[in-house]
Design a protein around this motif. Structure first.
Motif, PDB file in Angstrom:
ATOM      1  N   ASN A   1      25.980 -36.777  91.499  1.00 51.62           N
ATOM      2  CA  ASN A   1      26.440 -36.150  92.744  1.00 51.62           C
ATOM      3  C   ASN A   1      25.305 -35.866  93.724  1.00 51.62           C
ATOM      4  N   GLN A   2      24.132 -36.379  93.461  1.00 52.03           N
ATOM      5  CA  GLN A   2      22.970 -36.012  94.279  1.00 52.03           C
ATOM      6  C   GLN A   2      23.201 -36.278  95.765  1.00 52.03           C
ATOM      7  N   ASP A   3      23.894 -37.375  96.074  1.00 48.74           N
ATOM      8  CA  ASP A   3      24.062 -37.735  97.495  1.00 48.74           C
ATOM      9  C   ASP A   3      25.150 -36.931  98.193  1.00 48.74           C
ATOM     10  N   ILE A   4      26.023 -36.241  97.428  1.00 48.41           N
ATOM     11  CA  ILE A   4      27.096 -35.480  98.052  1.00 48.41           C
ATOM     12  C   ILE A   4      27.109 -34.014  97.604  1.00 48.41           C
ATOM     13  N   CYS A   5      26.005 -33.554  97.066  1.00 52.79           N
ATOM     14  CA  CYS A   5      25.906 -32.141  96.664  1.00 52.79           C
ATOM     15  C   CYS A   5      25.137 -31.367  97.734  1.00 52.79           C
ATOM     16  N   PRO A   6      25.742 -30.314  98.287  1.00 50.23           N
ATOM     17  CA  PRO A   6      25.050 -29.548  99.342  1.00 50.23           C
ATOM     18  C   PRO A   6      23.747 -28.906  98.876  1.00 50.23           C
ATOM     19  N   ALA A   7      23.612 -28.665  97.573  1.00 49.99           N
ATOM     20  CA  ALA A   7      22.428 -27.968  97.071  1.00 49.99           C
ATOM     21  C   ALA A   7      21.423 -28.899  96.414  1.00 49.99           C
ATOM     22  N   ALA A   8      21.670 -30.196  96.452  1.00 50.77           N
ATOM     23  CA  ALA A   8      20.832 -31.138  95.714  1.00 50.77           C
ATOM     24  C   ALA A   8      19.408 -31.175  96.275  1.00 50.77           C
ATOM     25  N   LYS A   9      18.447 -31.267  95.369  1.00 52.67           N
ATOM     26  CA  LYS A   9      17.056 -31.477  95.744  1.00 52.67           C
ATOM     27  C   LYS A   9      16.814 -32.980  95.740  1.00 52.67           C
ATOM     28  N   ARG A  10      16.832 -33.580  96.908  1.00 58.97           N
ATOM     29  CA  ARG A  10      16.747 -35.026  97.010  1.00 58.97           C
ATOM     30  C   ARG A  10      15.299 -35.497  96.957  1.00 58.97           C
ATOM     31  N   VAL A  11      15.076 -36.508  96.148  1.00 63.66           N
ATOM     32  CA  VAL A  11      13.725 -37.033  95.987  1.00 63.66           C
ATOM     33  C   VAL A  11      13.679 -38.487  96.439  1.00 63.66           C
TER      34      VAL A  11
ATOM     35  N   PRO B   1      17.356 -27.419  88.304  1.00 65.49           N
ATOM     36  CA  PRO B   1      18.438 -28.357  87.992  1.00 65.49           C
ATOM     37  C   PRO B   1      17.945 -29.800  88.065  1.00 65.49           C
ATOM     38  N   ARG B   2      18.510 -30.645  87.229  1.00 66.18           N
ATOM     39  CA  ARG B   2      18.073 -32.037  87.136  1.00 66.18           C
ATOM     40  C   ARG B   2      18.812 -32.898  88.161  1.00 66.18           C
ATOM     41  N   CYS B   3      18.525 -32.620  89.425  1.00 71.25           N
ATOM     42  CA  CYS B   3      19.237 -33.299  90.511  1.00 71.25           C
ATOM     43  C   CYS B   3      19.010 -34.805  90.493  1.00 71.25           C
TER      44      CYS B   3
ATOM     45  N   ASN C   1      36.706 -25.400  83.206  1.00 74.06           N
ATOM     46  CA  ASN C   1      35.707 -24.610  82.473  1.00 74.06           C
ATOM     47  C   ASN C   1      34.896 -25.498  81.555  1.00 74.06           C
ATOM     48  N   TRP C   2      35.576 -26.281  80.740  1.00 70.84           N
ATOM     49  CA  TRP C   2      34.885 -27.152  79.789  1.00 70.84           C
ATOM     50  C   TRP C   2      33.956 -28.127  80.510  1.00 70.84           C
ATOM     51  N   LEU C   3      34.435 -28.730  81.597  1.00 69.85           N
ATOM     52  CA  LEU C   3      33.621 -29.692  82.340  1.00 69.85           C
ATOM     53  C   LEU C   3      32.351 -29.055  82.897  1.00 69.85           C
ATOM     54  N   LEU C   4      32.527 -27.938  83.609  1.00 73.28           N
ATOM     55  CA  LEU C   4      31.382 -27.345  84.314  1.00 73.28           C
ATOM     56  C   LEU C   4      30.421 -26.640  83.373  1.00 73.28           C
ATOM     57  N   VAL C   5      30.919 -26.080  82.272  1.00 69.37           N
ATOM     58  CA  VAL C   5      30.006 -25.433  81.323  1.00 69.37           C
ATOM     59  C   VAL C   5      29.051 -26.468  80.731  1.00 69.37           C
ATOM     60  N   GLY C   6      29.598 -27.575  80.250  1.00 70.37           N
ATOM     61  CA  GLY C   6      28.743 -28.616  79.692  1.00 70.37           C
ATOM     62  C   GLY C   6      27.817 -29.219  80.731  1.00 70.37           C
ATOM     63  N   PHE C   7      28.322 -29.408  81.938  1.00 69.94           N
ATOM     64  CA  PHE C   7      27.510 -29.933  83.036  1.00 69.94           C
ATOM     65  C   PHE C   7      26.374 -28.966  83.354  1.00 69.94           C
ATOM     66  N   GLY C   8      26.663 -27.671  83.305  1.00 72.16           N
ATOM     67  CA  GLY C   8      25.637 -26.661  83.560  1.00 72.16           C
ATOM     68  C   GLY C   8      24.620 -26.551  82.449  1.00 72.16           C
ATOM     69  N   GLN C   9      25.006 -26.879  81.223  1.00 74.66           N
ATOM     70  CA  GLN C   9      24.075 -26.835  80.099  1.00 74.66           C
ATOM     71  C   GLN C   9      23.128 -28.030  80.088  1.00 74.66           C
ATOM     72  N   GLN C  10      23.572 -29.165  80.629  1.00 72.14           N
ATOM     73  CA  GLN C  10      22.782 -30.385  80.521  1.00 72.14           C
ATOM     74  C   GLN C  10      22.110 -30.824  81.820  1.00 72.14           C
ATOM     75  N   THR C  11      22.770 -30.626  82.945  1.00 70.88           N
ATOM     76  CA  THR C  11      22.274 -31.201  84.190  1.00 70.88           C
ATOM     77  C   THR C  11      22.047 -30.159  85.274  1.00 70.88           C
ATOM     78  N   CYS C  12      23.104 -29.423  85.632  1.00 64.27           N
ATOM     79  CA  CYS C  12      23.004 -28.452  86.724  1.00 64.27           C
ATOM     80  C   CYS C  12      22.501 -27.122  86.165  1.00 64.27           C
ATOM     81  N   LEU C  13      21.247 -27.123  85.711  1.00 70.06           N
ATOM     82  CA  LEU C  13      20.666 -25.984  85.009  1.00 70.06           C
ATOM     83  C   LEU C  13      20.466 -24.797  85.957  1.00 70.06           C
ATOM     84  N   PRO C  14      20.415 -23.575  85.416  1.00 74.40           N
ATOM     85  CA  PRO C  14      20.200 -22.394  86.262  1.00 74.40           C
ATOM     86  C   PRO C  14      18.892 -22.472  87.039  1.00 74.40           C
ATOM     87  N   VAL C  15      17.837 -22.897  86.352  1.00 73.50           N
ATOM     88  CA  VAL C  15      16.519 -23.046  86.976  1.00 73.50           C
ATOM     89  C   VAL C  15      16.105 -24.512  86.860  1.00 73.50           C
TER      90      VAL C  15
END
Length: 288
Positions: free
Chosen positions: A278-288, A271-273, A255-269
Protein backbone atom coordinates in the motif's frame (compact mmCIF):
# COMPACT_ATOMS: atom_id res chain seq x y z
CA UNK A 1 -97.37 13.81 -1.67
CA UNK A 2 -93.90 14.28 -3.27
CA UNK A 3 -91.20 16.17 -1.39
CA UNK A 4 -90.38 19.72 -2.51
CA UNK A 5 -87.37 19.98 -4.81
CA UNK A 6 -84.45 21.98 -3.39
CA UNK A 7 -83.79 25.42 -4.81
CA UNK A 8 -80.70 26.26 -6.96
CA UNK A 9 -78.55 27.34 -3.99
CA UNK A 10 -79.39 24.20 -2.02
CA UNK A 11 -78.70 22.01 -5.08
CA UNK A 12 -75.25 23.58 -5.55
CA UNK A 13 -74.42 23.05 -1.87
CA UNK A 14 -75.55 19.43 -2.13
CA UNK A 15 -73.34 18.85 -5.16
CA UNK A 16 -70.33 20.31 -3.32
CA UNK A 17 -71.09 18.11 -0.33
CA UNK A 18 -71.28 14.98 -2.49
CA UNK A 19 -68.05 15.76 -4.32
CA UNK A 20 -66.22 16.26 -0.99
CA UNK A 21 -67.56 13.26 0.92
CA UNK A 22 -69.47 11.17 -1.57
CA UNK A 23 -73.09 10.05 -1.03
CA UNK A 24 -73.77 13.18 0.93
CA UNK A 25 -71.81 11.61 3.78
CA UNK A 26 -68.86 13.64 4.96
CA UNK A 27 -69.54 12.30 8.45
CA UNK A 28 -68.94 9.06 10.31
CA UNK A 29 -71.68 6.56 9.47
CA UNK A 30 -74.30 6.42 12.21
CA UNK A 31 -72.94 9.51 13.96
CA UNK A 32 -74.70 12.54 12.50
CA UNK A 33 -72.94 15.86 12.78
CA UNK A 34 -69.37 14.53 13.45
CA UNK A 35 -67.03 15.38 10.53
CA UNK A 36 -65.01 12.46 9.17
CA UNK A 37 -61.26 12.66 9.77
CA UNK A 38 -59.18 13.46 6.76
CA UNK A 39 -57.66 10.39 5.09
CA UNK A 40 -54.41 12.30 4.58
CA UNK A 41 -51.95 11.36 7.33
CA UNK A 42 -49.34 13.67 8.65
CA UNK A 43 -45.81 12.83 7.58
CA UNK A 44 -43.76 11.73 10.60
CA UNK A 45 -39.99 11.64 10.33
CA UNK A 46 -38.45 8.46 11.78
CA UNK A 47 -34.83 8.56 12.83
CA UNK A 48 -33.22 5.17 12.38
CA UNK A 49 -30.20 4.00 14.27
CA UNK A 50 -27.36 2.99 11.96
CA UNK A 51 -28.25 -0.27 10.23
CA UNK A 52 -31.89 -0.27 11.36
CA UNK A 53 -34.99 0.04 9.24
CA UNK A 54 -35.62 -1.20 5.74
CA UNK A 55 -33.39 0.62 3.31
CA UNK A 56 -31.87 2.76 6.07
CA UNK A 57 -28.35 1.97 4.89
CA UNK A 58 -29.06 3.08 1.34
CA UNK A 59 -30.90 6.25 2.40
CA UNK A 60 -28.16 7.52 4.73
CA UNK A 61 -25.31 9.29 2.94
CA UNK A 62 -22.19 7.34 3.76
CA UNK A 63 -18.69 8.73 4.06
CA UNK A 64 -16.01 6.39 2.83
CA UNK A 65 -12.24 6.90 2.86
CA UNK A 66 -10.61 7.03 -0.57
CA UNK A 67 -8.91 3.87 -1.85
CA UNK A 68 -10.06 1.79 1.13
CA UNK A 69 -11.20 -1.18 -0.94
CA UNK A 70 -7.89 -1.39 -2.77
CA UNK A 71 -5.99 -0.93 0.50
CA UNK A 72 -7.99 -3.72 2.10
CA UNK A 73 -7.42 -6.09 -0.80
CA UNK A 74 -3.67 -5.44 -0.67
CA UNK A 75 -3.63 -6.11 3.08
CA UNK A 76 -5.42 -9.40 2.41
CA UNK A 77 -2.68 -10.25 -0.07
CA UNK A 78 0.03 -9.43 2.48
CA UNK A 79 -1.76 -11.56 5.08
CA UNK A 80 -2.30 -14.50 2.74
CA UNK A 81 0.40 -16.67 4.36
CA UNK A 82 -1.24 -16.39 7.82
CA UNK A 83 2.10 -16.52 9.60
CA UNK A 84 1.80 -13.63 12.07
CA UNK A 85 1.86 -14.34 15.84
CA UNK A 86 -1.91 -13.77 16.03
CA UNK A 87 -2.46 -16.60 13.55
CA UNK A 88 -0.68 -19.25 15.61
CA UNK A 89 -0.96 -17.94 19.16
CA UNK A 90 -3.95 -15.58 19.16
CA UNK A 91 -6.88 -16.02 21.54
CA UNK A 92 -8.73 -18.17 19.00
CA UNK A 93 -5.92 -20.73 19.42
CA UNK A 94 -5.65 -20.63 23.22
CA UNK A 95 -8.69 -22.57 24.36
CA UNK A 96 -9.24 -26.32 24.56
CA UNK A 97 -11.39 -27.12 21.52
CA UNK A 98 -12.32 -30.53 23.01
CA UNK A 99 -13.74 -29.03 26.22
CA UNK A 100 -17.51 -28.60 26.77
CA UNK A 101 -18.90 -25.39 25.19
CA UNK A 102 -19.30 -23.61 28.51
CA UNK A 103 -15.68 -24.32 29.45
CA UNK A 104 -14.44 -23.25 26.01
CA UNK A 105 -16.24 -19.93 26.32
CA UNK A 106 -14.74 -19.34 29.76
CA UNK A 107 -11.27 -20.09 28.46
CA UNK A 108 -11.77 -17.65 25.57
CA UNK A 109 -12.72 -14.89 28.00
CA UNK A 110 -9.77 -15.66 30.26
CA UNK A 111 -7.35 -15.60 27.33
CA UNK A 112 -8.73 -12.22 26.30
CA UNK A 113 -8.24 -10.86 29.81
CA UNK A 114 -4.63 -12.08 29.82
CA UNK A 115 -3.93 -10.70 26.34
CA UNK A 116 -4.31 -7.04 27.27
CA UNK A 117 -0.92 -5.25 27.04
CA UNK A 118 0.67 -8.66 26.38
CA UNK A 119 2.26 -10.27 23.33
CA UNK A 120 0.44 -13.25 21.84
CA UNK A 121 3.39 -15.55 22.60
CA UNK A 122 3.23 -14.72 26.32
CA UNK A 123 -0.56 -15.06 26.48
CA UNK A 124 -0.44 -18.42 24.71
CA UNK A 125 2.18 -19.78 27.12
CA UNK A 126 0.21 -18.58 30.17
CA UNK A 127 -2.98 -20.18 28.86
CA UNK A 128 -1.15 -23.46 28.28
CA UNK A 129 0.07 -23.48 31.89
CA UNK A 130 -3.46 -22.75 33.14
CA UNK A 131 -4.96 -25.48 30.99
CA UNK A 132 -2.43 -27.98 32.35
CA UNK A 133 -3.96 -27.32 35.76
CA UNK A 134 -7.46 -27.90 34.42
CA UNK A 135 -8.82 -24.51 33.42
CA UNK A 136 -12.45 -24.21 34.55
CA UNK A 137 -14.44 -21.78 36.66
CA UNK A 138 -14.19 -24.09 39.67
CA UNK A 139 -10.43 -24.74 39.42
CA UNK A 140 -9.69 -21.02 39.21
CA UNK A 141 -11.89 -20.25 42.21
CA UNK A 142 -10.08 -22.95 44.18
CA UNK A 143 -6.65 -21.60 43.20
CA UNK A 144 -5.04 -19.16 45.65
CA UNK A 145 -3.90 -15.77 44.35
CA UNK A 146 -0.20 -16.58 44.64
CA UNK A 147 -0.50 -19.75 42.57
CA UNK A 148 -2.62 -17.99 39.94
CA UNK A 149 -0.10 -15.16 39.75
CA UNK A 150 2.84 -17.54 39.34
CA UNK A 151 0.96 -19.40 36.62
CA UNK A 152 0.11 -16.39 34.47
CA UNK A 153 3.39 -14.48 34.99
CA UNK A 154 4.85 -12.66 33.02
CA UNK A 155 1.70 -11.35 31.29
CA UNK A 156 1.37 -7.58 31.47
CA UNK A 157 -0.07 -6.20 34.73
CA UNK A 158 -0.33 -9.74 36.06
CA UNK A 159 -1.08 -8.68 39.63
CA UNK A 160 -4.15 -6.70 38.54
CA UNK A 161 -5.20 -9.55 36.29
CA UNK A 162 -5.13 -12.01 39.21
CA UNK A 163 -7.61 -9.77 41.00
CA UNK A 164 -9.83 -9.27 37.93
CA UNK A 165 -9.81 -12.95 37.01
CA UNK A 166 -10.88 -13.98 40.51
CA UNK A 167 -13.62 -11.33 40.67
CA UNK A 168 -14.96 -12.09 37.20
CA UNK A 169 -14.86 -15.85 37.72
CA UNK A 170 -16.86 -15.51 40.96
CA UNK A 171 -19.48 -13.42 39.13
CA UNK A 172 -19.71 -16.00 36.33
CA UNK A 173 -20.25 -18.75 38.90
CA UNK A 174 -22.89 -16.85 40.87
CA UNK A 175 -24.75 -15.00 38.12
CA UNK A 176 -24.26 -17.02 34.94
CA UNK A 177 -24.00 -20.59 36.18
CA UNK A 178 -20.34 -20.80 35.20
CA UNK A 179 -20.89 -19.57 31.63
CA UNK A 180 -20.03 -16.15 30.21
CA UNK A 181 -22.56 -13.46 29.24
CA UNK A 182 -23.83 -13.47 25.67
CA UNK A 183 -24.04 -9.70 25.14
CA UNK A 184 -21.44 -6.97 24.89
CA UNK A 185 -23.36 -4.90 27.44
CA UNK A 186 -23.04 -7.63 30.08
CA UNK A 187 -19.47 -8.57 29.21
CA UNK A 188 -18.10 -5.06 29.71
CA UNK A 189 -19.61 -5.00 33.20
CA UNK A 190 -17.20 -7.75 34.26
CA UNK A 191 -14.01 -6.62 36.07
CA UNK A 192 -11.08 -6.35 33.69
CA UNK A 193 -13.15 -6.74 30.50
CA UNK A 194 -13.13 -3.86 28.01
CA UNK A 195 -14.98 -3.29 24.72
CA UNK A 196 -12.33 -4.95 22.53
CA UNK A 197 -12.39 -8.08 24.68
CA UNK A 198 -16.18 -8.10 24.72
CA UNK A 199 -16.48 -7.92 20.93
CA UNK A 200 -13.84 -10.59 20.42
CA UNK A 201 -15.58 -12.79 22.99
CA UNK A 202 -18.78 -12.42 21.00
CA UNK A 203 -16.91 -13.32 17.77
CA UNK A 204 -14.95 -16.30 19.12
CA UNK A 205 -17.03 -17.68 21.98
CA UNK A 206 -20.55 -16.99 20.72
CA UNK A 207 -19.92 -16.76 16.95
CA UNK A 208 -21.80 -13.46 16.93
CA UNK A 209 -20.70 -10.18 15.36
CA UNK A 210 -21.93 -7.38 17.61
CA UNK A 211 -19.27 -4.85 16.61
CA UNK A 212 -15.67 -4.39 15.52
CA UNK A 213 -12.96 -5.47 17.94
CA UNK A 214 -10.41 -2.64 17.96
CA UNK A 215 -7.06 -3.02 19.69
CA UNK A 216 -3.96 -0.86 19.43
CA UNK A 217 -3.02 -2.33 16.03
CA UNK A 218 -6.43 -1.65 14.49
CA UNK A 219 -6.49 1.80 16.08
CA UNK A 220 -3.04 2.73 14.79
CA UNK A 221 -3.51 1.41 11.25
CA UNK A 222 -6.98 2.92 10.84
CA UNK A 223 -5.53 6.33 11.62
CA UNK A 224 -2.52 5.85 9.34
CA UNK A 225 -4.75 4.84 6.43
CA UNK A 226 -7.21 7.65 7.23
CA UNK A 227 -10.03 5.16 7.65
CA UNK A 228 -11.51 7.61 10.17
CA UNK A 229 -12.98 11.00 9.29
CA UNK A 230 -10.75 12.68 11.84
CA UNK A 231 -7.96 11.41 14.02
CA UNK A 232 -9.21 9.27 16.91
CA UNK A 233 -7.61 9.27 20.34
CA UNK A 234 -8.26 5.71 21.50
CA UNK A 235 -9.48 2.30 20.25
CA UNK A 236 -13.06 2.89 21.37
CA UNK A 237 -13.31 6.09 19.32
CA UNK A 238 -11.86 4.18 16.39
CA UNK A 239 -14.44 1.41 16.77
CA UNK A 240 -17.30 3.91 16.59
CA UNK A 241 -15.73 5.64 13.57
CA UNK A 242 -15.18 2.39 11.66
CA UNK A 243 -18.62 1.01 12.38
CA UNK A 244 -20.11 4.18 10.91
CA UNK A 245 -18.98 3.30 7.37
CA UNK A 246 -17.31 -0.12 7.12
CA UNK A 247 -19.74 -2.71 5.66
CA UNK A 248 -20.96 -5.04 8.38
CA UNK A 249 -19.87 -8.18 6.55
CA UNK A 250 -16.25 -7.07 7.11
CA UNK A 251 -16.54 -6.46 10.85
CA UNK A 252 -15.35 -9.93 11.87
CA UNK A 253 -12.43 -10.04 9.42
CA UNK A 254 -10.96 -6.61 10.01
CA UNK A 255 -9.48 -7.33 13.45
CA UNK A 256 -7.64 -10.45 12.35
CA UNK A 257 -6.35 -8.78 9.18
CA UNK A 258 -5.08 -5.57 10.78
CA UNK A 259 -3.62 -7.19 13.90
CA UNK A 260 -1.41 -9.49 11.85
CA UNK A 261 -0.57 -6.67 9.45
CA UNK A 262 0.41 -4.51 12.43
CA UNK A 263 2.59 -7.27 13.88
CA UNK A 264 4.53 -7.86 10.66
CA UNK A 265 4.51 -4.75 8.49
CA UNK A 266 2.73 -1.67 9.85
CA UNK A 267 4.75 -1.69 13.08
CA UNK A 268 4.18 0.87 15.87
CA UNK A 269 7.72 2.22 15.46
CA UNK A 270 9.61 2.20 12.15
CA UNK A 271 6.85 0.68 10.00
CA UNK A 272 8.16 -1.34 7.07
CA UNK A 273 6.69 0.91 4.40
CA UNK A 274 9.15 -0.28 1.75
CA UNK A 275 7.71 -3.80 2.10
CA UNK A 276 4.07 -2.66 2.10
CA UNK A 277 1.93 -3.11 -1.02
CA UNK A 278 0.00 0.00 0.00
CA UNK A 279 3.01 2.32 -0.06
CA UNK A 280 1.74 4.28 -3.07
CA UNK A 281 -1.77 4.82 -1.64
CA UNK A 282 -1.10 5.11 2.09
CA UNK A 283 -1.34 8.68 3.45
CA UNK A 284 1.25 7.91 6.14
CA UNK A 285 3.72 5.94 4.03
CA UNK A 286 7.41 6.82 4.19
CA UNK A 287 8.24 6.72 0.50
CA UNK A 288 11.77 5.85 -0.51
Amino acid sequence: MSAARPGPAASAALRRLRSAGGNGGSQIQGTPGIPRRSRRRKSVAIAYEPGQGEGAESRRPRWEPPNWREQLERIREMRRSRDAPVDDMGVQKCYDSSAPPQVRRYQVLLALMLSSQTKDQVTSAAMLRLRQRGLTVDTVLQMDDETLGQTIYPVGFWRNKVKYIKQTTAILKQKYGGDIPSTVEELVQLPGVGPKMAHLAMHIAWDSVAGIAVDTHVHRISNRLKWVKKETKNPEETRVALEDWLPRELWREINWLLVGFGQQTCLPVNPRCSQCLNQDICPAAKRV
